[in-house]
Design an enzyme around this catalytic site. Sequence first.
Site, mmCIF file in Angstrom:
data_model
loop_
_atom_site.group_PDB
_atom_site.id
_atom_site.type_symbol
_atom_site.label_atom_id
_atom_site.label_comp_id
_atom_site.label_asym_id
_atom_site.label_seq_id
_atom_site.Cartn_x
_atom_site.Cartn_y
_atom_site.Cartn_z
ATOM 1 C CB ALA A 239 -6.411 2.248 1.154
ATOM 2 C CE LYS A 240 -3.400 -1.294 6.261
ATOM 3 N NZ LYS A 240 -2.462 -0.220 6.542
ATOM 4 N NE ARG A 241 -9.879 5.307 1.035
ATOM 5 C CZ ARG A 241 -8.596 5.657 0.994
ATOM 6 N NH1 ARG A 241 -7.874 5.664 2.093
ATOM 7 N NH2 ARG A 241 -8.021 5.963 -0.155
#
Length: 306
Positions: A239-241
């Site tokens: 995911a982006k995080r």
Amino acid sequence: MNASLGAGRYAPSPSGDFHLGNLRTALLAWAFARADGKRFLLRVEDLDRVRRGAEQRQLDDLTAIGLDWDGPVLRQSERLPHYRQAIDRLTEAGLTYECFCTRREIQQATSAPHGPMGAYPGTCRTLTSSQRAEFRAQGRRAALRLRARRTQFEIVDELHGDYLGQVDDVVLRRGDGIPAYNLAVVVDDAAQGVDQVVRGDDLLASTPRQAYLATLLDLPIPRYAHVPLVLNATGARLAKRDGAVTLADQRELGITPTQVVTALAHSLGVRAQTSAQFLERFDRARLPREPWVLGTNGLLQHDRCP
Ligand code: GLU
């Protein structure tokens, strides 16, 4: 490329920038189609979760890693009448019903000890018209569900072989009136002449529902290849995080799109510096069947080919 050889596709949701997992799946979808001489189509699945500017950035990223596609990009938001037609057809055949369940009620029902995990148990299948009127009077909005006539359906997948999966009363139109993904994807793949679906294996479990829906609509079932995902260091879906996972993040670290392609190819067991080289050299029978687990600090420093 030969139109009679069918088409593959990539169908992103424009909900944000691509991460390396999305790019890796796109590279594979493109390579499968091109290796088979098929057209490669892009479809923007924008019925839900649209972030402004994301579509253009996604297309730019695909170009930056050397992928090309045929014809104009199709947007689902421009195809609402086609979904309506398909839903009407199922309704006329007695294959739909209104469902007033709230998300919470469904969650409770689907985690009950009996019945297949996650399958909608058909709570609203047998509502009378006065019960429906009562729900409406309470201000509840109805979703429309498929009245499935079976509970399982088998599909064939190039990587997973024969796959028997659950079919339930899948939502066709959400309570807010928007056609559901499982319906739209079936209608669109057929309308675009897509006969090869290469996508992440998180969607494998939904595929029997989609293939079953295709049969009810007299549409052909495509060939499927569900490819392994990219996971983060804790084993969760990337995911982006998870750090520097987009092409833009990588650029900021001084890593070029070419180096990203090299790393993606490497993760798929192929030595290649460009997508074109990847296409020439990859062998679908030898693709890894396991997810690619990335290192902790934004990855490519670790995983880049020597
Ligand atoms: N739009 C879906 C996604 O981005 C993919 C759907 C598909 O490939 O069928 O996850």
